[in-house]
Design a protein around this motif. Sequence first.
Motif, PDB file in Angstrom:
ATOM      1  N   LEU A 271       0.825  -1.211   0.000  1.00  0.00           N
ATOM      2  CA  LEU A 271       0.000   0.000   0.000  1.00  0.00           C
ATOM      3  C   LEU A 271       0.855   1.255   0.000  1.00  0.00           C
ATOM      4  O   LEU A 271       0.496   2.263  -0.627  1.00  0.00           O
ATOM      5  CB  LEU A 271      -0.933  -0.020   1.213  1.00  0.00           C
ATOM      6  N   THR A 272       1.970   1.221   0.704  1.00  0.00           N
ATOM      7  CA  THR A 272       2.882   2.372   0.692  1.00  0.00           C
ATOM      8  C   THR A 272       3.420   2.621  -0.705  1.00  0.00           C
ATOM      9  O   THR A 272       3.507   3.769  -1.175  1.00  0.00           O
ATOM     10  CB  THR A 272       4.044   2.140   1.666  1.00  0.00           C
TER      11      THR A 272
ATOM     12  N   ARG B 204       0.716   4.105  -2.914  1.00  0.00           N
ATOM     13  CA  ARG B 204       0.418   5.500  -2.601  1.00  0.00           C
ATOM     14  C   ARG B 204       1.531   6.446  -3.036  1.00  0.00           C
ATOM     15  O   ARG B 204       1.268   7.524  -3.596  1.00  0.00           O
ATOM     16  CB  ARG B 204       0.182   5.660  -1.099  1.00  0.00           C
ATOM     17  N   ASP B 205       2.801   6.069  -2.791  1.00  0.00           N
ATOM     18  CA  ASP B 205       3.916   7.016  -2.924  1.00  0.00           C
ATOM     19  C   ASP B 205       4.644   6.941  -4.259  1.00  0.00           C
ATOM     20  O   ASP B 205       5.292   7.911  -4.661  1.00  0.00           O
ATOM     21  CB  ASP B 205       4.923   6.790  -1.792  1.00  0.00           C
TER      22      ASP B 205
ATOM     23  N   ARG C   3       0.459   6.297  -7.732  1.00  0.00           N
ATOM     24  CA  ARG C   3      -0.228   7.460  -7.137  1.00  0.00           C
ATOM     25  C   ARG C   3      -1.683   7.179  -6.758  1.00  0.00           C
ATOM     26  O   ARG C   3      -2.604   7.906  -7.136  1.00  0.00           O
ATOM     27  CB  ARG C   3      -0.166   8.657  -8.088  1.00  0.00           C
TER      28      ARG C   3
ATOM     29  N   GLU D  79      -3.733   7.907  -4.238  1.00  0.00           N
ATOM     30  CA  GLU D  79      -3.671   8.818  -3.095  1.00  0.00           C
ATOM     31  C   GLU D  79      -4.763   8.597  -2.067  1.00  0.00           C
ATOM     32  O   GLU D  79      -4.587   8.941  -0.896  1.00  0.00           O
ATOM     33  CB  GLU D  79      -3.754  10.283  -3.585  1.00  0.00           C
ATOM     34  N   GLN D  80      -5.885   8.035  -2.478  1.00  0.00           N
ATOM     35  CA  GLN D  80      -7.045   7.978  -1.581  1.00  0.00           C
ATOM     36  C   GLN D  80      -7.475   6.541  -1.288  1.00  0.00           C
ATOM     37  O   GLN D  80      -7.533   5.705  -2.194  1.00  0.00           O
ATOM     38  CB  GLN D  80      -8.229   8.736  -2.186  1.00  0.00           C
TER      39      GLN D  80
ATOM     40  N   LEU E 130      -8.778   1.552  -3.489  1.00  0.00           N
ATOM     41  CA  LEU E 130      -7.966   2.758  -3.624  1.00  0.00           C
ATOM     42  C   LEU E 130      -8.309   3.499  -4.909  1.00  0.00           C
ATOM     43  O   LEU E 130      -8.707   2.887  -5.905  1.00  0.00           O
ATOM     44  CB  LEU E 130      -6.477   2.405  -3.622  1.00  0.00           C
TER      45      LEU E 130
ATOM     46  N   SER F 210      -6.747   6.540  -7.595  1.00  0.00           N
ATOM     47  CA  SER F 210      -5.715   7.459  -8.049  1.00  0.00           C
ATOM     48  C   SER F 210      -6.400   8.664  -8.686  1.00  0.00           C
ATOM     49  O   SER F 210      -6.975   8.556  -9.771  1.00  0.00           O
ATOM     50  CB  SER F 210      -4.790   6.783  -9.070  1.00  0.00           C
TER      51      SER F 210
ATOM     52  N   LEU G  52      -1.117   5.494   6.879  1.00  0.00           N
ATOM     53  CA  LEU G  52      -1.101   5.892   5.474  1.00  0.00           C
ATOM     54  C   LEU G  52      -2.287   6.777   5.134  1.00  0.00           C
ATOM     55  O   LEU G  52      -2.153   7.770   4.402  1.00  0.00           O
ATOM     56  CB  LEU G  52      -1.106   4.648   4.578  1.00  0.00           C
ATOM     57  N   TRP G  53      -3.464   6.394   5.634  1.00  0.00           N
ATOM     58  CA  TRP G  53      -4.688   7.164   5.387  1.00  0.00           C
ATOM     59  C   TRP G  53      -5.435   7.299   6.722  1.00  0.00           C
ATOM     60  O   TRP G  53      -6.020   6.306   7.210  1.00  0.00           O
ATOM     61  CB  TRP G  53      -5.592   6.460   4.371  1.00  0.00           C
TER      62      TRP G  53
END
Length: 220
Positions: free
Chosen positions: A54-55, A58-59, A64, A66-67, A89, A91, A116-117
């Motif tokens: 998941l990291t 996200r990163d 990407r 992000e949510q 998730l 993007s 993370l969120w």
Amino acid sequence: MAEVPATTQFSSLQGQLGAMAFTLATTLPGIHSAAVEKGELVVRTTRQQLLPLLTQLRDNPQYRFEQLMDLCGVDYPSRVERFDVVYNLLSVSYNRRIRIIITTDENTPVPSVHQLWPSATWWERECYDLFGVRFTGQPDMRRILTDDGFEHFPLRKDFPLSGYEEVRYDVEKRQVVKEPVSLTQDFRDFDFVSPWEGMLTLPGDEKAHEVRQGIKRARG
């Protein structure tokens, strides 16, 4: 500029998701499967690899996501690890979605993703409240829809749906309570012809009633 047909856009998106599935399956450890299922990218991984995956999603500028849009549970009582924990998730940068699925049992906790969120706290509390799945590292592991003293988990497949007790919200106590079922009225007997006892013919249904009774109208 000519507008790109929707079918072409869809095919392009499916191609991007397929390429991403291949990349994830071949470059990241701990992924059981990654494939496009019914138009959506679905990745199945392990509890141990959940946070690193998941990291990365996200990163990494390549992904990407992000949510965190949703976190939910699914119960399969016949399996040893009966629960799926599902992470949906989004993007915003690339306008695409991905679904991450891990499994667990009644006693093995799942790593919390609230670092993370932060919104994950709400979803993890809900998953715990309804399925009994616990999340390690979650500082607010309380029930969210029922009360702390409530027994069992309502969305498990073996949660009883009928019996001699009922669950309801008590306005005076301001909490969910479990108590013996009390019927406010006796069961009613119906004649299966009309919901109104004693009425054999519904208004506007006189002709059908005559046919049932074998009555013939005289024709002029």
